[in-house]
Design a protein around this motif. Structure first.
Motif, short mmCIF file in Angstrom:
data_model
loop_
_atom_site.label_atom_id
_atom_site.label_comp_id
_atom_site.label_asym_id
_atom_site.label_seq_id
_atom_site.Cartn_x
_atom_site.Cartn_y
_atom_site.Cartn_z
N UNK A 160 0.81 -1.22 0.00
CA UNK A 160 0.00 0.00 0.00
C UNK A 160 0.85 1.27 0.00
N UNK A 161 2.02 1.23 0.63
CA UNK A 161 2.83 2.45 0.68
C UNK A 161 3.30 2.87 -0.71
N UNK A 162 3.61 1.89 -1.55
CA UNK A 162 4.00 2.23 -2.92
C UNK A 162 2.88 2.92 -3.67
N UNK A 163 1.68 2.44 -3.46
CA UNK A 163 0.53 3.03 -4.13
C UNK A 163 0.26 4.44 -3.59
N UNK A 164 0.29 4.58 -2.26
CA UNK A 164 -0.02 5.87 -1.64
C UNK A 164 1.04 6.92 -1.94
N UNK A 165 2.32 6.54 -1.83
CA UNK A 165 3.38 7.54 -1.94
C UNK A 165 3.92 7.72 -3.35
N UNK A 166 3.75 6.74 -4.22
CA UNK A 166 4.35 6.86 -5.55
C UNK A 166 3.36 7.26 -6.65
N UNK A 167 2.08 7.04 -6.44
CA UNK A 167 1.09 7.52 -7.41
C UNK A 167 0.72 8.96 -7.06
N UNK A 168 1.73 9.82 -7.11
CA UNK A 168 1.56 11.22 -6.72
C UNK A 168 2.21 12.13 -7.75
N UNK A 169 2.02 13.43 -7.59
CA UNK A 169 2.59 14.42 -8.51
C UNK A 169 4.11 14.51 -8.39
N UNK A 170 4.68 14.02 -7.29
CA UNK A 170 6.14 14.06 -7.16
C UNK A 170 6.80 12.81 -7.74
#
Length: 133
Positions: free
Chosen positions: A25-35
């Motif tokens: 879940x952390x990959x999804x939450x933190x990497x599917x972002x504008x950064x």
């Protein structure tokens, strides 16, 4: 009638499941972002590889959970070995990546791996196969 107590093995299985859920879940939450994946400064091919990394992590963590609650819970050595290989191999990649590709390591990545590694080792130890008694 009393409720059955949680065994060390069950605690290990729950711990491995929690580690897997956090990792996936952390990959999804933190990497599917504008950064990250949605960063317009990233070339499309870099975003593609970012997606692949997250998808592989989610798939490996799903395999860990399936192995944990199937063959490992049943006490098979092969299932435990496969689970250990997948989980510890995935964790090792976090530590090896900056050596293989200089400039890719950062404090967040090392902290993430440093927190998940001992929890993974404890979970693996608690649910390790034991000789028949």
């Amino acid at each position: 009638m009393t409720e059955p107590r949680a065994t060390g093995k069950t605690i290990g299985l729950v711990l491995l499941t929690a580690v897997s859920a956090v990792a996936a879940l952390s990959g999804i939450v933190f990497d599917f972002t504008a950064t990250h994946l949605y960063n317009p400064a990233w070339p499309p091919h870099a975003r593609f590889h970012g997606y692949l990394s997250i998808a592989r992590t989610a798939l490996i963590m799903l395999a860990v959970v399936v192995l944990a609650w199937g063959p490992v819970r049943a006490g098979t050595r092969f299932g435990w070995g496969m689970l250990a290989l997948l989980l510890l191999g995935w964790l090792a990649i976090w530590f090896v990546a900056p050596l293989a590709v200089p400039g890719t390591g950062d404090r967040a990545a090392y902290t993430f791996a440093a927190l998940l590694t001992p929890l993974s080792l404890i979970g693996l130890w608690l649910c390790r196969p034991r000789p028949p008694s």
